[in-house]
Design an enzyme around this catalytic site. Structure first.
Site, PDB file in Angstrom:
ATOM      1  N   TRP A   1     -21.467  71.752 -10.448  1.00  4.47           N
ATOM      2  CA  TRP A   1     -21.342  70.659  -9.486  1.00  4.47           C
ATOM      3  C   TRP A   1     -22.329  70.825  -8.334  1.00  4.47           C
ATOM      4  O   TRP A   1     -22.973  69.862  -7.898  1.00  4.47           O
ATOM      5  CB  TRP A   1     -19.907  70.558  -8.962  1.00  4.47           C
TER       6      TRP A   1
ATOM      7  N   ASN B   1     -22.015  67.243 -22.346  1.00  2.29           N
ATOM      8  CA  ASN B   1     -22.677  67.905 -21.224  1.00  2.29           C
ATOM      9  C   ASN B   1     -23.677  67.009 -20.502  1.00  2.29           C
ATOM     10  O   ASN B   1     -23.718  66.972 -19.264  1.00  2.29           O
ATOM     11  CB  ASN B   1     -23.380  69.172 -21.705  1.00  2.29           C
TER      12      ASN B   1
ATOM     13  N   TRP C   1     -18.963  66.360  -3.449  1.00  2.00           N
ATOM     14  CA  TRP C   1     -18.947  66.968  -4.779  1.00  2.00           C
ATOM     15  C   TRP C   1     -17.628  67.682  -5.073  1.00  2.00           C
ATOM     16  O   TRP C   1     -17.202  67.790  -6.230  1.00  2.00           O
ATOM     17  CB  TRP C   1     -20.109  67.942  -4.945  1.00  2.00           C
TER      18      TRP C   1
ATOM     19  N   GLU D   1     -27.943  79.146 -22.723  1.00  2.00           N
ATOM     20  CA  GLU D   1     -26.704  78.524 -22.252  1.00  2.00           C
ATOM     21  C   GLU D   1     -25.602  79.573 -22.099  1.00  2.00           C
ATOM     22  O   GLU D   1     -24.807  79.521 -21.155  1.00  2.00           O
ATOM     23  CB  GLU D   1     -26.258  77.426 -23.219  1.00  2.00           C
TER      24      GLU D   1
ATOM     25  N   TRP E   1     -26.326  81.323 -18.948  1.00  2.00           N
ATOM     26  CA  TRP E   1     -25.927  80.549 -17.771  1.00  2.00           C
ATOM     27  C   TRP E   1     -24.469  80.826 -17.415  1.00  2.00           C
ATOM     28  O   TRP E   1     -24.121  80.930 -16.237  1.00  2.00           O
ATOM     29  CB  TRP E   1     -26.145  79.059 -18.019  1.00  2.00           C
TER      30      TRP E   1
ATOM     31  N   TRP F   1     -20.342  62.559   4.180  1.00  2.00           N
ATOM     32  CA  TRP F   1     -19.804  62.025   2.933  1.00  2.00           C
ATOM     33  C   TRP F   1     -18.965  60.785   3.215  1.00  2.00           C
ATOM     34  O   TRP F   1     -18.345  60.669   4.266  1.00  2.00           O
ATOM     35  CB  TRP F   1     -18.917  63.062   2.242  1.00  2.00           C
TER      36      TRP F   1
END
Length: 448
Positions: free
Chosen positions: A369, A328, A346, A262, A265, A293
């Site tokens: 996202w 999360n 998004w 993590e 990341w 969209w």
């Protein structure tokens, strides 16, 4: 007489493992400076929730510096302009700072020129050294992780300097209270303080506590009702603890391996910005530029306010508004719901998170996202549509829902994830799951 040096602080508000601070202290009298720059980021200026955190973090850092016989100088405006002005005022020989990867900070660093001395310190390794065989930045996390792993464990964290030499004369400083970082009329942040204590001391304390529990992290991290995450993300975002300090606090054993990934990341999302600096605004996969969209202000508002009729989504969105943070696993569910169930861009969700999260990081927020949306260079497939009702039951979110959706407090375990009756005015589903799934899949097929 030795000329002073400036320590330019941004998202590195700490004394432990602060390479720029250590180098500055070795070079001469140190003038620590924080510049509140809303000009350079433009539309990515710091969001409201982050500003609440920043106020308290700067207050804590000022106290820590005072204990060392130093002080924190506050300026507001263009960071480049204010630092150049400060250097001229004080005769500073250099400006020391930790390297940042947001595009506006890279631009500012280039404008400051040769007097700026940059140090790596906010990541596990210097990101410009973690590259592909051709010398480029990785765009796939798994490949990035393999390359980063070869450099792990990270270097040992640096200790706090024993003393910080002060200049003969301190430059003028603005007052933190004059920046109006805290909300008033209304004060929507009343729920923040019970959950958060910004500052380096709290970050180090949390890291110590989490080290005792990190072995349970893989099994508990997805369970919102038991809170198995570290809750260190805002401290990492503001640099109140460095990633390598946290790595070494947790140890290098198997118990910490999942959390190490993590931390990696975070490094990956910053690295990706070097290759795609406008990732927060542009689809990583250009094919999605053609996706149609929906533009529904009513549906977007229902999602923002936690009134979608899907208990796990609504619980997460209400937790976010109340505390400036969201679990999360629930972040992924809520994001997927906005994108796939409501078919809303998004970027609308990304901007809402930017304003409401205390840990909103440009790289992390943008990449996460786009990962959920399927629009990113390393992401889920568009057809991967999270089923919020199933996710809620799978991860036993009943008590989490009861905490954040009081209308459902008395609903049984059997009904809590998808109550047939809608007690206390709890809304009906904004759209059915099957209908939403079919609509999203059709939108995806249309751009192939």
């Amino acid at each position: 007489m030795v000329n002073p040096v400036i320590l330019w602080l941004r998202q590195d508000l700490r004394l432990h493992d602060q390479p720029a601070l250590v180098s500055a202290a070795q070079a001469g009298p140190v003038i620590p400076v924080y510049v509140l720059d809303d000009e350079a980021p433009g539309r990515w200026r710091m969001g409201a929730a982050q500003r609440w955190w920043l106020h308290h973090a700067l207050n804590a850092l000022g106290e820590a510096l005072a204990a060392k016989g130093s002080r924190l100088i506050l300026r507001r405006g263009s960071a480049v302009r204010e630092l150049q002005k400060l250097a001229d005022e004080t005769g500073a020989s250099a400006i020391h700072a930790i390297r940042h990867y947001e595009p506006w900070w890279i631009d500012a660093e280039e404008k400051l020129g040769e007097r700026l001395c940059l140090h790596d310190g906010n990541h596990l390794a210097p990101l410009r050294d973690v590259t592909t065989g051709s010398g480029g930045q990785f765009k796939i996390y798994s490949a990035f992780w393999r390359a980063l792993s070869e450099r792990m464990p990270p270097e040992k964290p640096l200790p706090v300097p024993h003393s910080l030499p002060a200049p003969d004369h301190w430059p003028s400083s603005e007052k933190l209270s004059g920046w109006d970082l805290l909300p008033t009329n209304p004060n929507w942040a009343t729920g923040f303080a019970p959950d958060w204590t910004p500052g380096e001391a709290e970050a180090l304390r949390k890291a110590k506590d989490f080290a005792e529990e990190v072995g349970d992290y893989p099994a508990r991290r997805d369970m919102p009702a038991v809170e198995g995450t570290s809750r260190l993300s805002p401290h990492l975002h503001f640099g109140e603890i460095s990633p390598r300090s946290l790595w070494h606090a947790l140890g290098s054993g198997a118990n910490a391996a999942k959390f190490h990934k993590e931390l990696a990341w975070r490094d990956f999302t910053s690295s990706l910005l070097l290759a795609m600096p406008d990732y927060g605004d542009r689809n990583g996969r250009p094919a999605f530029d053609k996706l149609k969209w929906r533009k529904s202000a009513a549906d977007l508002k229902a999602w923002q306010q936690g009134c979608t009729g899907y208990p796990i989504v609504d619980a997460g969105m209400r937790q976010l508004w109340t505390t400036g943070w969201m679990h999360n696993r629930v972040r992924m569910i809520a994001a997927s719901f906005l994108i796939k169930h409501l078919l809303i861009d998004w970027r609308e969700g990304e901007r809402w998170f930017w304003d409401t999260l205390v840990d909103a990081d440009y790289g992390n927020n943008s990449v996460n996202w786009q990962w959920v949306a399927g629009t990113g260079v390393d992401s889920n497939m568009w057809g991967r549509i999270m089923a919020p009702l199933g996710q809620s039951e799978k991860f036993d979110a009943g008590d989490y829902i009861r905490q954040w959706v009081p209308e459902l407090r008395d609903v049984s375990d059997a009904q809590i994830h998808d109550p047939e009756d809608r007690p206390n005015g709890y809304p009906e589903k904004i759209i059915g799951h099957r209908e939403a799934r079919e609509r999203a899949l059709a939108a995806g097929r249309a751009i192939r």
